[in-house]
Scaffold this motif. Sequence first.
Motif, PDB file in Angstrom:
ATOM      1  N   GLY A  41       0.822  -1.215   0.000  1.00 60.34           N
ATOM      2  CA  GLY A  41       0.000   0.000   0.000  1.00 60.34           C
ATOM      3  C   GLY A  41       0.845   1.250   0.000  1.00 60.34           C
ATOM      4  O   GLY A  41       0.557   2.221  -0.706  1.00 60.34           O
ATOM      5  N   TRP A  42       1.935   1.241   0.800  1.00 57.40           N
ATOM      6  CA  TRP A  42       2.846   2.377   0.832  1.00 57.40           C
ATOM      7  C   TRP A  42       3.457   2.592  -0.542  1.00 57.40           C
ATOM      8  O   TRP A  42       3.654   3.719  -0.981  1.00 57.40           O
ATOM      9  CB  TRP A  42       3.951   2.167   1.847  1.00 57.40           C
ATOM     10  N   ARG A  43       3.763   1.492  -1.223  1.00 58.44           N
ATOM     11  CA  ARG A  43       4.360   1.597  -2.555  1.00 58.44           C
ATOM     12  C   ARG A  43       3.372   2.252  -3.523  1.00 58.44           C
ATOM     13  O   ARG A  43       3.732   3.165  -4.269  1.00 58.44           O
ATOM     14  CB  ARG A  43       4.750   0.216  -3.074  1.00 58.44           C
ATOM     15  N   LEU A  44       2.133   1.791  -3.493  1.00 57.66           N
ATOM     16  CA  LEU A  44       1.140   2.329  -4.419  1.00 57.66           C
ATOM     17  C   LEU A  44       0.831   3.799  -4.143  1.00 57.66           C
ATOM     18  O   LEU A  44       0.571   4.569  -5.066  1.00 57.66           O
ATOM     19  CB  LEU A  44      -0.138   1.489  -4.365  1.00 57.66           C
ATOM     20  N   SER A  45       0.865   4.191  -2.865  1.00 59.39           N
ATOM     21  CA  SER A  45       0.587   5.588  -2.518  1.00 59.39           C
ATOM     22  C   SER A  45       1.864   6.420  -2.428  1.00 59.39           C
ATOM     23  O   SER A  45       1.805   7.616  -2.125  1.00 59.39           O
ATOM     24  CB  SER A  45      -0.169   5.654  -1.186  1.00 59.39           C
ATOM     25  N   ARG A  46       3.009   5.762  -2.681  1.00 56.30           N
ATOM     26  CA  ARG A  46       4.320   6.418  -2.652  1.00 56.30           C
ATOM     27  C   ARG A  46       4.584   7.109  -1.318  1.00 56.30           C
ATOM     28  O   ARG A  46       5.001   8.259  -1.252  1.00 56.30           O
ATOM     29  CB  ARG A  46       4.463   7.394  -3.814  1.00 56.30           C
ATOM     30  N   LYS A  47       4.334   6.374  -0.225  1.00 57.06           N
ATOM     31  CA  LYS A  47       4.547   6.893   1.123  1.00 57.06           C
ATOM     32  C   LYS A  47       5.614   6.085   1.839  1.00 57.06           C
ATOM     33  O   LYS A  47       5.763   4.890   1.613  1.00 57.06           O
ATOM     34  CB  LYS A  47       3.255   6.820   1.938  1.00 57.06           C
ATOM     35  N   HIS A  48       6.313   6.743   2.733  1.00 57.86           N
ATOM     36  CA  HIS A  48       7.215   6.141   3.721  1.00 57.86           C
ATOM     37  C   HIS A  48       8.519   5.555   3.190  1.00 57.86           C
ATOM     38  O   HIS A  48       9.552   5.746   3.794  1.00 57.86           O
ATOM     39  CB  HIS A  48       6.498   5.077   4.559  1.00 57.86           C
ATOM     40  N   LEU A  49       8.486   4.785   2.115  1.00 58.94           N
ATOM     41  CA  LEU A  49       9.683   4.092   1.637  1.00 58.94           C
ATOM     42  C   LEU A  49       9.942   4.395   0.164  1.00 58.94           C
ATOM     43  O   LEU A  49       9.014   4.649  -0.599  1.00 58.94           O
ATOM     44  CB  LEU A  49       9.516   2.571   1.778  1.00 58.94           C
ATOM     45  N   ASP A  50      11.210   4.312  -0.199  1.00 57.54           N
ATOM     46  CA  ASP A  50      11.591   4.361  -1.613  1.00 57.54           C
ATOM     47  C   ASP A  50      11.542   2.931  -2.144  1.00 57.54           C
ATOM     48  O   ASP A  50      11.738   1.973  -1.395  1.00 57.54           O
ATOM     49  CB  ASP A  50      13.010   4.901  -1.773  1.00 57.54           C
ATOM     50  N   PHE A  51      11.280   2.787  -3.407  1.00 53.11           N
ATOM     51  CA  PHE A  51      11.236   1.471  -4.043  1.00 53.11           C
ATOM     52  C   PHE A  51      12.051   1.486  -5.316  1.00 53.11           C
ATOM     53  O   PHE A  51      12.187   2.519  -5.960  1.00 53.11           O
ATOM     54  CB  PHE A  51       9.783   1.087  -4.364  1.00 53.11           C
TER      55      PHE A  51
END
Length: 70
Positions: A23-33
């Motif tokens: 979810g964080w990845r899809l919303s581009r929150k908290h972590l870099d990917f």
Amino acid sequence: MEKLVTIGEAARQLSVSIAAVRGWRLSRKHLDFVKVGRAVRVPQKSIDKLIERHRVPHDLKSVEREGGSA
């Protein structure tokens, strides 16, 4: 070379669900990917920074002495 970990390993290190990290990845929150082909990886530095940003000091008086907000 920067260490990259899987989403599952990132979730384990942070004690959250894999779904939360996705979810964080899809919303581009908290972590870099990082995407490598179809594979998605998380830089270890990004996990370490997230932990540090959310660290709560055990001694709030020391934070006040250093000029931080409590």
